[in-house]
Design an enzyme around this catalytic site. Sequence first.
Site, PDB file in Angstrom:
ATOM      1  N   HIS A 157     115.772  -9.206 -50.954  1.00  0.00           N
ATOM      2  CA  HIS A 157     115.213  -9.027 -49.610  1.00  0.00           C
ATOM      3  C   HIS A 157     115.393 -10.302 -48.791  1.00  0.00           C
ATOM      4  O   HIS A 157     115.839 -10.263 -47.637  1.00  0.00           O
ATOM      5  CB  HIS A 157     113.707  -8.726 -49.671  1.00  0.00           C
ATOM      6  CG  HIS A 157     113.340  -7.390 -50.219  1.00  0.00           C
ATOM      7  ND1 HIS A 157     113.925  -6.212 -49.818  1.00  0.00           N
ATOM      8  CD2 HIS A 157     112.402  -7.038 -51.143  1.00  0.00           C
ATOM      9  CE1 HIS A 157     113.373  -5.207 -50.463  1.00  0.00           C
ATOM     10  NE2 HIS A 157     112.446  -5.680 -51.285  1.00  0.00           N
TER      11      HIS A 157
ATOM     12  N   GLU B  33     112.895  -9.281 -54.978  1.00  0.00           N
ATOM     13  CA  GLU B  33     112.372  -9.978 -53.797  1.00  0.00           C
ATOM     14  C   GLU B  33     113.382 -10.968 -53.229  1.00  0.00           C
ATOM     15  O   GLU B  33     113.493 -11.124 -52.012  1.00  0.00           O
ATOM     16  CB  GLU B  33     111.050 -10.668 -54.130  1.00  0.00           C
ATOM     17  CG  GLU B  33     109.904  -9.714 -54.422  1.00  0.00           C
ATOM     18  CD  GLU B  33     109.578  -8.768 -53.268  1.00  0.00           C
ATOM     19  OE1 GLU B  33     109.769  -9.148 -52.088  1.00  0.00           O
ATOM     20  OE2 GLU B  33     109.149  -7.637 -53.539  1.00  0.00           O
TER      21      GLU B  33
END
Length: 174
Positions: free
Chosen positions: A24, A21
């Site tokens: 990202h 994550e």
Amino acid sequence: MQEIDFIFSILVLVFSVIIHELAHGYVAEYLGDPTARLAGRLTFNPIKHIDPVGSLLFPAVSYLLGGFIFGWAKPVPYNPYNLKNQRWGTALVAGAGSLANLFIALVFSMIIRYHEVLSINSPAFLKIAGTVVFINILLAVFNMIPIPPIDGSKVLFSFLPYKFHYIQEFLERY
């Protein structure tokens, strides 16, 4: 001994999805979108990323039912309209997580491969390193499945010509 394997597997999964994550979020930031940073999500603090169902309950149940461990974290928010590159930005942000997982798997597989040269002779460490490789490859491959809302669909839709945009809208609605 099995409960120790379970604990290490959960820890590996949690930190692997956090790094996924974060990748990202950092790529989105690099491409001009500060949403993740403004939301306080560009951190290694697990509390900011843990999804109670996806990071704890689902991995525990999947492990107990078959020894297989799988899960997810809260998605890092980003706004695709803030990305500098409107054509490929979404694909780059979506692919960053899987690339981060593959990088982690590569590093730990190299440690396993060259453990004698590195003077790492602990069977326990090598077992944990193998778990890191397995979980990260699994996460990378799973996240590239081209079905919404999984990251692979965002990569695929970036390659489709604009005239097929209605397919993306239809699939993401459900």
